[in-house]
Scaffold this motif. Structure first.
Motif, PDB file in Angstrom:
ATOM      1  N   GLY A  35      -0.133  10.366 -14.010  1.00 50.54           N
ATOM      2  CA  GLY A  35      -0.401  11.538 -12.841  1.00 50.54           C
ATOM      3  C   GLY A  35       0.762  11.237 -11.724  1.00 50.54           C
ATOM      4  O   GLY A  35       1.278  12.115 -11.279  1.00 50.54           O
ATOM      5  N   ASP A  36       0.500  10.029 -11.132  1.00 47.98           N
ATOM      6  CA  ASP A  36       1.312   9.597  -9.861  1.00 47.98           C
ATOM      7  C   ASP A  36       2.525   9.201 -10.326  1.00 47.98           C
ATOM      8  O   ASP A  36       2.779   8.399 -11.086  1.00 47.98           O
ATOM      9  CB  ASP A  36       0.594   8.704  -8.869  1.00 47.98           C
ATOM     10  N   PRO A  37       3.581   9.560  -9.520  1.00 46.68           N
ATOM     11  CA  PRO A  37       4.889   8.901  -9.673  1.00 46.68           C
ATOM     12  C   PRO A  37       5.017   7.640  -9.230  1.00 46.68           C
ATOM     13  O   PRO A  37       4.246   6.997  -8.567  1.00 46.68           O
ATOM     14  CB  PRO A  37       6.021   9.806  -8.834  1.00 46.68           C
TER      15      PRO A  37
ATOM     16  N   HIS B 298       4.433  -3.678   5.773  1.00 53.98           N
ATOM     17  CA  HIS B 298       3.289  -3.172   5.238  1.00 53.98           C
ATOM     18  C   HIS B 298       3.203  -2.367   3.947  1.00 53.98           C
ATOM     19  O   HIS B 298       2.478  -2.131   3.163  1.00 53.98           O
ATOM     20  CB  HIS B 298       2.462  -2.536   6.446  1.00 53.98           C
ATOM     21  N   GLN B 299       4.454  -1.453   4.040  1.00 48.14           N
ATOM     22  CA  GLN B 299       4.509  -0.385   2.968  1.00 48.14           C
ATOM     23  C   GLN B 299       4.556  -0.799   1.712  1.00 48.14           C
ATOM     24  O   GLN B 299       4.327  -0.110   0.619  1.00 48.14           O
ATOM     25  CB  GLN B 299       5.694   0.462   3.392  1.00 48.14           C
ATOM     26  N   LEU B 300       5.115  -2.033   1.467  1.00 48.54           N
ATOM     27  CA  LEU B 300       5.262  -2.616   0.160  1.00 48.54           C
ATOM     28  C   LEU B 300       3.877  -2.683  -0.670  1.00 48.54           C
ATOM     29  O   LEU B 300       3.870  -2.798  -1.851  1.00 48.54           O
ATOM     30  CB  LEU B 300       5.767  -4.015   0.219  1.00 48.54           C
TER      31      LEU B 300
ATOM     32  N   PHE C 168       2.099  -2.131  -5.490  1.00 45.03           N
ATOM     33  CA  PHE C 168       1.096  -2.716  -6.283  1.00 45.03           C
ATOM     34  C   PHE C 168      -0.392  -1.963  -6.559  1.00 45.03           C
ATOM     35  O   PHE C 168      -1.099  -2.145  -7.266  1.00 45.03           O
ATOM     36  CB  PHE C 168       0.545  -3.952  -5.454  1.00 45.03           C
ATOM     37  N   LYS C 169      -0.492  -0.698  -5.765  1.00 44.00           N
ATOM     38  CA  LYS C 169      -1.586   0.088  -5.825  1.00 44.00           C
ATOM     39  C   LYS C 169      -2.212   0.466  -7.089  1.00 44.00           C
ATOM     40  O   LYS C 169      -3.224   0.225  -7.715  1.00 44.00           O
ATOM     41  CB  LYS C 169      -1.578   1.322  -5.001  1.00 44.00           C
ATOM     42  N   LYS C 170      -1.398   1.007  -8.069  1.00 44.48           N
ATOM     43  CA  LYS C 170      -1.764   1.436  -9.410  1.00 44.48           C
ATOM     44  C   LYS C 170      -2.066   0.193 -10.006  1.00 44.48           C
ATOM     45  O   LYS C 170      -3.206   0.472 -10.648  1.00 44.48           O
ATOM     46  CB  LYS C 170      -0.702   2.269 -10.037  1.00 44.48           C
ATOM     47  N   ASP C 171      -1.505  -0.765 -10.297  1.00 43.79           N
ATOM     48  CA  ASP C 171      -1.765  -1.885 -11.023  1.00 43.79           C
ATOM     49  C   ASP C 171      -3.281  -2.539 -10.467  1.00 43.79           C
ATOM     50  O   ASP C 171      -4.078  -3.039 -11.545  1.00 43.79           O
ATOM     51  CB  ASP C 171      -0.613  -3.051 -11.116  1.00 43.79           C
ATOM     52  N   LEU C 172      -3.322  -2.617  -9.358  1.00 42.76           N
ATOM     53  CA  LEU C 172      -4.424  -3.037  -8.566  1.00 42.76           C
ATOM     54  C   LEU C 172      -5.600  -2.461  -9.023  1.00 42.76           C
ATOM     55  O   LEU C 172      -6.507  -2.984  -9.575  1.00 42.76           O
ATOM     56  CB  LEU C 172      -4.262  -3.202  -6.963  1.00 42.76           C
TER      57      LEU C 172
ATOM     58  N   LEU D  57      -7.162  -6.655   3.272  1.00 45.32           N
ATOM     59  CA  LEU D  57      -7.706  -5.885   3.530  1.00 45.32           C
ATOM     60  C   LEU D  57      -7.119  -4.262   2.990  1.00 45.32           C
ATOM     61  O   LEU D  57      -7.570  -3.344   2.744  1.00 45.32           O
ATOM     62  CB  LEU D  57      -7.976  -5.415   5.176  1.00 45.32           C
ATOM     63  N   VAL D  58      -6.011  -4.210   3.019  1.00 49.61           N
ATOM     64  CA  VAL D  58      -5.098  -3.347   2.466  1.00 49.61           C
ATOM     65  C   VAL D  58      -5.245  -2.818   1.268  1.00 49.61           C
ATOM     66  O   VAL D  58      -5.645  -2.051   0.681  1.00 49.61           O
ATOM     67  CB  VAL D  58      -3.627  -3.434   2.805  1.00 49.61           C
ATOM     68  N   PHE D  59      -5.121  -4.186   0.461  1.00 45.82           N
ATOM     69  CA  PHE D  59      -5.662  -3.945  -0.935  1.00 45.82           C
ATOM     70  C   PHE D  59      -7.234  -3.457  -1.165  1.00 45.82           C
ATOM     71  O   PHE D  59      -7.276  -2.864  -2.110  1.00 45.82           O
ATOM     72  CB  PHE D  59      -5.394  -5.179  -1.623  1.00 45.82           C
ATOM     73  N   ALA D  60      -7.816  -4.097  -0.357  1.00 48.60           N
ATOM     74  CA  ALA D  60      -9.308  -3.647  -0.695  1.00 48.60           C
ATOM     75  C   ALA D  60      -9.629  -2.159  -0.356  1.00 48.60           C
ATOM     76  O   ALA D  60     -10.330  -1.329  -1.066  1.00 48.60           O
ATOM     77  CB  ALA D  60     -10.183  -4.532   0.375  1.00 48.60           C
ATOM     78  N   GLU D  61      -8.749  -1.800   0.456  1.00 47.24           N
ATOM     79  CA  GLU D  61      -8.894  -0.154   0.778  1.00 47.24           C
ATOM     80  C   GLU D  61      -8.504   0.611  -0.306  1.00 47.24           C
ATOM     81  O   GLU D  61      -8.884   1.624  -0.348  1.00 47.24           O
ATOM     82  CB  GLU D  61      -8.146   0.155   2.111  1.00 47.24           C
ATOM     83  N   PHE D  62      -7.718  -0.010  -1.047  1.00 45.10           N
ATOM     84  CA  PHE D  62      -7.372   0.952  -2.370  1.00 45.10           C
ATOM     85  C   PHE D  62      -8.304   1.221  -3.421  1.00 45.10           C
ATOM     86  O   PHE D  62      -8.375   1.884  -4.120  1.00 45.10           O
ATOM     87  CB  PHE D  62      -5.905   0.130  -3.205  1.00 45.10           C
TER      88      PHE D  62
END
Length: 234
Positions: free
Chosen positions: A23-25, A106-108, A112-116, A149-154
């Motif tokens: 779904g997401d690019p 921070h934007q990096l 990793f969002k989808k894999d995380l 915290l950034v990862f946790a918010e995902f």
């Protein structure tokens, strides 16, 4: 066309996978995506380390030697239920984490969002309380954000219930010194975690000492169990 979040080269953000399956690019070009080494295959049942990368003398049934040592230590043996990680700490990831954490990019994290999220759903229950490993105020001031915290918010709605005491960077310490470190974390305020199943979120699992120090504080406040999910397994 889009620009890769790691190398900044242009690439087509719509692939057959993103169109029909996910779904997401993707935010990464094919070369950078392939350079990230995703953890797979037979894993240590405790820490999630790929066992195929270890010599046979360091494998004991379904666990690595490090986890056998943790399990035999009367102080630490029951502190962490399990850890799972997304990527291995190869040279490419080492450079990315340096850019991400120490140069304030921070934007990096979106890379990793989808894999995380995928690893989270594969191994853990969405009913678990998500708790990020905190930075000390000094480190937070230096970096400008807490990567954990950034990862946790995902993954949901994290609870920032731990605080960290400023000490020498863990990466500069030997395994023994990390384990011996005292008063690394404390609860922000007294609370009853009775019956809670907690998932700690951090950027990297090296010796496991940071995670276990945090886990013991949570267990002492009544948590039923503590597991962890980290971006990288060193």
């Amino acid at each position: 066309m889009a620009n890769c979040m790691i190398c900044f080269n242009s690439y087509s953000e719509v692939t057959w996978n993103s169109l029909f399956y996910y779904g997401d690019p993707t935010p990464l070009c094919a070369q950078c995506s392939h350079s990230l080494e995703r953890i797979k295959g037979k894993l240590c049942e405790d820490c999630g380390r790929p066992l195929e990368k270890l010599s046979e003398e360091y494998i004991f049934q379904d666990r690595c030697y490090d986890c056998v040592r943790w399990s035999e230590d009367p102080i630490w043996k029951d502190s962490l239920k399990t850890n799972r990680s997304v990527f291995t700490y190869n040279d490419f990831m080492k450079e990315i984490l340096s850019t991400y954490k120490f140069r304030g990019d921070h934007q990096l994290s979106l890379s990793f969002k989808k894999d995380l999220i995928q690893t989270y759903k594969q191994y853990f229950s969405t009913s678990m309380m998500i708790v990020p490993i905190p930075l000390s105020q000094e480190r937070l001031y230096e970096r400008g954000f807490n990567q954990s915290l950034v990862f946790a918010e995902f993954l949901g709605h994290p609870k920032e219930i731990l605080t960290r005491i400023h000490l020498e960077k863990q990466s500069k310490k030997s395994r023994e010194k990390r384990i011996e470190s005292d008063h690394v974390f404390k609860m922000k305020e007294e609370m009853d975690l009775k019956g809670s199943q907690i998932l700690l979120i951090d950027d990297i699992y090296t010796t496991g000492s940071t995670i276990r120090h945090a886990a013991q504080i949570l267990l002492s406040s009544g948590a039923e169990s503590v597991s962890s999910l980290t971006l990288v397994r060193s």
